[in-house]
Design an enzyme around this catalytic site. Structure first.
Site: not given
Ligand code: NDP
Length: 684
Positions: A263, A302
């Site tokens: 998602e 989102c």
């Molecule tokens: P990320 O995609 O960076 O992170 C989402 C999740 O993935 C977090 O729990 C993160 O952990 C984890 N993650 C990141 N890298 C890895 C990896 N290599 N292996 C396993 N898990 C990983 O998104 P952000 O939270 O930083 O948000 C960035 C952008 O994403 C926002 O600006 C927005 O545009 C979008 N977003 C969209 C959402 C939605 O619901 N559609 C919700 C939130 C964000 P950790 O935090 O520890 O890095």
């Protein structure tokens, strides 16, 4: 005012039954409004494979021993206990930048989802460990070989990688269907707000309601966890499309065909109908909705509205009305009562959103708000991640690119004009698949065309108008009973949607066998399976005595013309096919007057019911009623009633019994077929 009492502490992970700290250098997590350190996070060095093994060996088997109803009751107990502890979560939630309203969505919305699955699970699933999916498929003419789809829980672990914006709801909306299905979970919250998830998981573990191994937590990075997944595991991801793509292509996930639900970003649209001009209720509702979606959670949802499409002639009024509303939004520290909108989750997130606004400015101009100079009512303007709502306007959306590509994950939306519904739909599609779109109109033709055009590109569509204004749950709220997810850029996944999501954690299997054996396996009687007719009428048997296949074949009753006429005058149903011989004959289906279908059902009840007080408490309906052959005066009916399925209630002293009811005529032709649904006492 809820002043949070926060002391910085190192977050822990819950690993194979123990709370554990990472062995590396912990990273500080800052309060979104004040910049104070809330907690430190690190999960390096934790044994990720051991977590998977623990879930597979301990949590999974314990959950699979329970029935759906036992697991649903477990969710209910958990939800109720968490609700009692909610103020503790609210107090910590302000550090994430959430106002009380934002926190309500996250905390009580999340707990409410648990409770909703607890009650839907008991209503819609059997008190059993296997789920029957659909009807029996007859595979032979003589009824000696049949097929039945069933669902059983996967034997691995569900890994839920969540986003920073909903530290509670994000965990609970995935946990509820996972646990209900009978699968253990490992939760990996986004680091930025993991302190709130960690607190909730601590309380869940301490409550001792879940069996050991059903829930584990990673506070920090997942390390090599995904390298150890196998075909029985499930990975779900919420976050950025870039991370999602990376995880989805992990070799272990690809090689083992691991179910991966994603998602991700979504450029959700809201469309103002041509009829909804300034001054109409729909126009006002639209303005309210767009403003709300921009400011709730500071636009970090989102499902938030990123693109606003309005007919050319309504644009000016819309910009003015939205602007008037947005400039009044009091931005500040959510710990203070004066703030209506909190900061973004972190300074880094604000930098990111500012950059994305610059990208949008390639196509659009800012009409409301200044991204670089926050105006706040409380909090620290330097250390807090504040950003006032920013509204942009793009005059030429058809030739623009950034407005359909760039997700500014904050209080940011772009207004764009359109001419026709085809234009609006074409623009909405430029988002390449979204979670949700809304259409505000009181015109049914426009609503129908919009739904038709937008359906394939969206997981959810909301039509807003005056009739639903008071009760509408709004554009941005995913609901437990409705699907959440969208095609394409939105990730291509599907969550929630009631019992649909429970099935994501189960394997569907087509089982083929002789009907009697298939009945034994599934616990549901089917044609061709064993039957037992003894001297005791099945209605005289309690749930403890009743068995699947218990059957009664009734005496016969001949239907007369007087019966039909009596039924017609008694009920008022004087439809010509029962009353007018010539008209009935002219009907292609009948050869003269026929008995009412409901007369057949009523006579059937008169034949199969055993009238004296006994264990059968009530008849609560019939399922799948079909009239298969006309019954004419002089035909003789007989009923074969067979106990089809027994579903004892977990907490009540009765259960539901489904009976196969077959009504046949003197030539042994089936004239009516249906399931009779009764409630039967567990003991006499
Ligand atoms: P990320 O995609 O960076 O992170 C989402 C999740 O993935 C977090 O729990 C993160 O952990 C984890 N993650 C990141 N890298 C890895 C990896 N290599 N292996 C396993 N898990 C990983 O998104 P952000 O939270 O930083 O948000 C960035 C952008 O994403 C926002 O600006 C927005 O545009 C979008 N977003 C969209 C959402 C939605 O619901 N559609 C919700 C939130 C964000 P950790 O935090 O520890 O890095």
């Amino acid at each position: 005012m809820n002043a949070p009492v926060i002391t910085s502490r190192q977050l822990e992970s819950y690993v194979a039954g123990q709370w554990a700290r990472g062995a590396g250098k912990a990273v500080a997590l800052l309060d979104a409004a004040t910049g104070n350190v809330v907690a430190h996070i690190d999960a390096s060095g934790l044994d990720m494979k051991a977590m998977l093994d623990h879930g597979r060996r301990t949590g999974g088997p314990a959950l699979r021993k329970m029935s759906f109803h036992e697991r649903a009751l477990m969710l209910k107990a958990l939800g109720q206990a968490l609700m009692e502890a909610k103020e503790e979560f609210y107090a910590l939630s302000t550090a994430t930048g959430a106002t009380r309203t934002d926190s309500w969505i996250d905390i009580e919305g999340g707990i409410g989802t648990l409770l909703s699955y607890a009650s839907k699970g008991r209503r819609e699933l059997p008190n059993a460990r296997t789920l029957i999916d659909g009807e029996v498929e007859a595979l032979s003419r003589d009824n000696s070989f049949s097929g039945q789809h069933i669902l059983t829980p996967l034997e691995g672990v569900a890994i839920h990688i969540n986003a920073f914006n909903f530290p509670c709801w994000g965990m609970l909306e995935k946990l509820a269907p996972t646990l209900l299905a009978g699968m253990p979970a490992i939760i990996k919250p986004a680091s930025q707000t993991a302190y709130l998830t960690e607190l909730m998981v601590r309380r869940i573990i301490a409550l001792n309601i879940l069996p050991e191994g059903a829930l584990q937590l990673i506070s920090g990075s997942v390390g090599d966890l995904l390298d150890h997944v196998d075909c029985q595991d499930v990975v779900t991801f919420t976050g950025s499309a870039a991370t999602g793509r990376k995880l989805r292509s992990n070799p272990s996930i690809v090689e083992n065909s691991v179910r991966f639900t994603m998602e991700a970003d979504s450029l959700n649209a809201a469309i103002l109908g041509p009829d909804a001009v300034a001054g109409t209720e729909e126009f006002d509702l639209f303005v309210k909705e767009v403003a709300r979606e921009m400011t709730v959670k500071a636009g970090q949802k989102c499902t938030a509205i990123r693109r606003v499409f309005a007919p050319h002639r309504s644009v000016e009024a819309l910009v003015k009305a939205l602007g008037d509303r947005l400039v009044k939004t009091a931005v500040g520290n959510p710990a203070e009562d004066t703030a209506r909108m909190g900061p973004l989750a972190s300074l880094a997130q604000r930098d990111e959103v500012r950059q994305r606004i610059k990208d949008l400015q390639r196509d659009a101009e800012i009409v409301i708000g200044d991204p670089d100079r926050p105006t706040i009512v409380s909090g620290d303007a330097e250390a807090g991640a504040f950003l006032n709502p920013v509204l942009l306007y793009c005059d030429k959306p058809a030739s623009a690119q950034a407005v359909h590509d760039v997700e500014a994950f904050g209080p940011v939306s772009t207004i764009m004009p359109y001419e026709t519904i085809e234009d609006a739909a074409a623009l909405a599609r430029r988002g390449k698949g979204s979670l949700v779109a809304s259409v505000f109109t009181n015109d049914p033709v426009f609503a129908r065309e919009a739904v038709q055009a937008l359906g394939p590109w969206h997981g959810r569509l909301l039509i807003g108008n005056r009739a639903s204004a008071k009760s509408s749950t709004g554009h941005g709220s995913p609901l437990p009973g409705l699907v959440h997810g969208g095609p394409g850029r939105a990730g291509g996944g599907e969550e929630l949607g009631g019992m649909r999501s429970v099935k994501h954690y189960m394997q569907r299997t087509a089982v083929q066998a002789a009907p009697w054996l298939l009945s034994e396996v599934t616990g549901r009687w089917m044609q061709g399976a064993k039957v037992k007719q003894d001297s005791v009428h099945p209605f005289r048997k309690s749930l403890a005595e009743l068995e699947i296949g218990d059957q009664v074949v009734t005496a016969a009753r001949t239907v007369t013309l007087e019966d039909i006429e009596h039924f017609a005058s008694f009920t008022g149903d004087t439809f010509y096919a029962h009353m007018d011989e010539a008209a009935a004959k002219a009907n292609p289906f009948f050869d003269g007057c026929v008995a009412h279908g409901y007369l057949i059902v009523s006579f059937a009840a008169g034949l199969f019911v055993d009238p004296a007080p006994g264990p059968v408490l009530a008849n609560y309906g019939v399922d799948s009623l079909r009239f298969l052959k006309p019954v004419n005066p002089g035909d003789t009916l007989r009923v074969t009633l067979t106990c089809k399925q027994i579903n004892p209630r977990q907490t009540e002293d009765y259960g539901e019994v489904r009976w196969d009811c077959m009504v046949s005529n003197q030539d042994a032709e089936v004239v009516a077929q249906y399931d009779v649904l009764t409630m039967v006492a567990k003991t006499l």
